[in-house]
Design a protein around this motif. Structure first.
Motif, PDB file in Angstrom:
ATOM      1  N   ARG A 219      73.067   4.287  38.043  1.00 38.54           N
ATOM      2  CA  ARG A 219      72.277   5.511  38.190  1.00 38.54           C
ATOM      3  C   ARG A 219      71.071   5.499  37.246  1.00 38.54           C
ATOM      4  O   ARG A 219      70.014   6.035  37.588  1.00 38.54           O
ATOM      5  N   THR A 220      71.225   4.868  36.089  1.00 42.05           N
ATOM      6  CA  THR A 220      70.083   4.707  35.195  1.00 42.05           C
ATOM      7  C   THR A 220      69.037   3.803  35.835  1.00 42.05           C
ATOM      8  O   THR A 220      67.834   4.088  35.793  1.00 42.05           O
ATOM      9  N   MET A 221      69.479   2.742  36.454  1.00 38.69           N
ATOM     10  CA  MET A 221      68.567   1.831  37.129  1.00 38.69           C
ATOM     11  C   MET A 221      67.834   2.544  38.271  1.00 38.69           C
ATOM     12  O   MET A 221      66.656   2.305  38.527  1.00 38.69           O
ATOM     13  N   GLN A 222      68.528   3.452  38.927  1.00 38.61           N
ATOM     14  CA  GLN A 222      67.962   4.173  40.070  1.00 38.61           C
ATOM     15  C   GLN A 222      66.956   5.246  39.654  1.00 38.61           C
ATOM     16  O   GLN A 222      65.912   5.412  40.302  1.00 38.61           O
ATOM     17  N   HIS A 223      67.239   5.961  38.572  1.00 36.29           N
ATOM     18  CA  HIS A 223      66.462   7.160  38.267  1.00 36.29           C
ATOM     19  C   HIS A 223      65.604   7.082  37.001  1.00 36.29           C
ATOM     20  O   HIS A 223      64.689   7.895  36.835  1.00 36.29           O
ATOM     21  N   HIS A 224      65.890   6.153  36.106  1.00 34.75           N
ATOM     22  CA  HIS A 224      65.146   6.092  34.850  1.00 34.75           C
ATOM     23  C   HIS A 224      63.860   5.271  34.966  1.00 34.75           C
ATOM     24  O   HIS A 224      62.930   5.472  34.174  1.00 34.75           O
ATOM     25  N   PHE A 225      63.812   4.365  35.915  1.00 34.86           N
ATOM     26  CA  PHE A 225      62.717   3.397  35.954  1.00 34.86           C
ATOM     27  C   PHE A 225      61.686   3.742  37.012  1.00 34.86           C
ATOM     28  O   PHE A 225      62.012   4.191  38.113  1.00 34.86           O
ATOM     29  N   ARG A 226      60.441   3.500  36.664  1.00 32.40           N
ATOM     30  CA  ARG A 226      59.322   3.697  37.580  1.00 32.40           C
ATOM     31  C   ARG A 226      59.149   2.439  38.433  1.00 32.40           C
ATOM     32  O   ARG A 226      59.835   1.437  38.222  1.00 32.40           O
ATOM     33  N   SER A 227      58.220   2.482  39.351  1.00 37.69           N
ATOM     34  CA  SER A 227      58.044   1.352  40.275  1.00 37.69           C
ATOM     35  C   SER A 227      57.586   0.084  39.563  1.00 37.69           C
ATOM     36  O   SER A 227      57.813  -1.024  40.052  1.00 37.69           O
ATOM     37  N   ASP A 228      56.944   0.226  38.380  1.00 38.76           N
ATOM     38  CA  ASP A 228      56.501  -0.958  37.646  1.00 38.76           C
ATOM     39  C   ASP A 228      57.545  -1.444  36.640  1.00 38.76           C
ATOM     40  O   ASP A 228      57.296  -2.361  35.865  1.00 38.76           O
ATOM     41  N   TYR A 229      58.713  -0.803  36.626  1.00 38.35           N
ATOM     42  CA  TYR A 229      59.857  -1.138  35.762  1.00 38.35           C
ATOM     43  C   TYR A 229      59.676  -0.684  34.318  1.00 38.35           C
ATOM     44  O   TYR A 229      60.452  -1.076  33.446  1.00 38.35           O
ATOM     45  N   SER A 230      58.707   0.173  34.066  1.00 37.40           N
ATOM     46  CA  SER A 230      58.716   0.923  32.821  1.00 37.40           C
ATOM     47  C   SER A 230      59.720   2.062  32.987  1.00 37.40           C
ATOM     48  O   SER A 230      60.112   2.402  34.103  1.00 37.40           O
ATOM     49  N   SER A 231      60.142   2.656  31.864  1.00 37.67           N
ATOM     50  CA  SER A 231      61.177   3.676  31.964  1.00 37.67           C
ATOM     51  C   SER A 231      60.785   4.961  31.250  1.00 37.67           C
ATOM     52  O   SER A 231      60.002   4.955  30.292  1.00 37.67           O
ATOM     53  N   TYR A 232      61.341   6.047  31.752  1.00 40.31           N
ATOM     54  CA  TYR A 232      61.290   7.317  31.037  1.00 40.31           C
ATOM     55  C   TYR A 232      62.240   7.244  29.845  1.00 40.31           C
ATOM     56  O   TYR A 232      63.149   6.414  29.806  1.00 40.31           O
TER      57      TYR A 232
END
Length: 409
Positions: A219-232
């Motif tokens: 779920r972290t992989m699904q919702h934490h990351f943006r399309s460029d693979y940076s993260s919130y």
């Protein structure tokens, strides 16, 4: 053709060799024709020797403060904490890692003493940091000594951490404060604490732990990351729908910026998740994060990130040695999971980071810097907290990366 990072490594290694000769720590006579590995090996050896001396000074400084652990050194003042502070397990962990590199009765005694100061945190249920607190201290202690008491403490800590998992949301809750803004906040740092649960799953054969880990990681992989693979940094979930209702970067420049330590947590987390689960989705995630970071236009040539890759003040803004240390430790390991040029890319960049961190610009002189190894880390820049100071977790992941490189010879 050499990448800009390998060229930068050459530029750092050569003056560093002279510096080490002047200190009498090593003789670095490698010629330009020789591989960089010769210089890096000398750097690793001297860096570990220095880290041991410096950390023993710090251990002795706090020896009579029976419940205190070093946190940072700021404005010529020691800043300590008791075991409740989220960083409490890192200094005991440093001592264990140094003992692993160079076993001695003195290091062992101090590692045990400072580990004991964290023991009550095995019962912590009001935050997710029990993983950092216990696994960096007791986890390393058990790995190196097989003390059955340490095993018991770690298993209790895993049970405590598991109480923060809500099956309806499928994630471990990070924080309990600021409920007006966050219903069910999960921070990217939390990915690091899953390793405690994976260890407990293997030790106890309790599949509920591994199921929690899989759910949280997915779920972290699904919702934490943006399309460029940076993260919130923070994603808060609605407790009824179990979907995100708010995303932000609490310790970064802006909600949509790339806070450097947060990116490093994600890289490290999915790297060890692949190691432990062999799920190739986690390996792919780690690679995507690594490539985003190494190819970022605001990654400095010496490999030490700015505190946020999107800070408007670059290049006139603080670097974060802690982010570099975490990255380096992850990249050394990640390089073992991929082949060919990609493996070289990851390991060469880790060597660059370690060589930079081991240079006089980032490594303190013996007895200075409050007894900490590295200078120039950033805790929480927007909160005006721990800016351009030494931090225990920077030292921890730095020594861990040094040990990993030493084992690769």
């Amino acid at each position: 053709m050499k990448s800009k990072y390998i060229k930068s490594l050459d530029m750092i290694c050569r003056p560093l060799c002279l510096y080490l000769i002047l200190l009498g720590l090593t003789a670095c006579s490698a010629t330009r024709a020789q591989t960089n590995d010769t210089s890096v090996e000398a750097t690793v050896d001297s860096a570990l020797a220095f880290a041991e001396k410096q950390s023993l000074l710090l251990a002795k400084k706090y020896e009579k403060q029976h419940d205190q652990l070093p946190r940072t050194f700021q404005q010529d003042k020691d800043i300590s904490s008791d075991s409740r502070w989220w960083c409490s397990g890192f200094f005991p962990g440093v001592l264990w890692l140094l003992y692993e590199a160079h076993p001695s009765a003195e290091l062992l005694a101090y590692a045990k003493r400072y580990t004991q100061r964290v023991e009550r945190e095995q019962y912590t249920t009001d935050n997710h940091d029990v993983g950092f607190m216990i696994f960096c201290s007791f986890g390393n202690g058990y790995r190196l000594t097989k003390d059955p008491h340490y095993r018991s403490v770690i298993l209790t800590a895993a049970k405590s951490l598991s109480t923060r998992y809500d099956p309806a949301v499928g994630l471990i809750r990070s924080w309990d404060h600021n409920r007006e803004q966050w219903q069910y906040p999960v921070i990217i740092d939390n990915i690091m604490n899953l390793e405690l649960l994976l260890w407990a799953a293997n030790q106890s054969e309790d599949s509920t732990y591994s199921a929690m880990v899989r759910s949280h990681a997915d779920r972290t992989m699904q919702h934490h990351f943006r399309s460029d693979y940076s993260s919130y940094h923070v994603v808060s979930y609605d407790t009824l729908s179990a979907l995100p209702h708010h995303k932000q970067t609490h310790q970064g420049f802006s909600d949509e910026s790339s806070w450097s330590r947060g990116q490093a947590w994600g890289l490290y987390g999915y790297t060890y998740l692949y190691r432990e689960t062999k799920d190739r989705r986690y390996l792919q995630q780690a690679q995507h994060i690594a490539d985003y970071l190494l190819d970022h236009p605001h990654m400095p040539e010496d490999g030490i990130p700015y505190w946020d890759y999107d800070s408007p003040d670059i290049p006139n803004t603080p670097r974060d040695a802690s982010a570099a240390s975490i990255m380096a430790s992850a990249l050394v390991e990640l390089s073992d999971f991929v082949d060919g040029e990609l493996s070289h890319k990851y390991r060469d960049f880790a060597k660059l980071q370690i060589t930079t961190l081991a240079s006089p610009r980032y490594t303190a002189k013996l007895g200075e810097n409050g007894g900490f190894i590295l200078k120039h880390s950033v805790g929480a820049y927007p909160l005006h907290s721990e800016i351009d100071v030494p931090l225990t977790y920077a030292d921890y992941y730095y020594v861990e990366a040094l040990n990993k490189l030493k084992k690769k010879r």
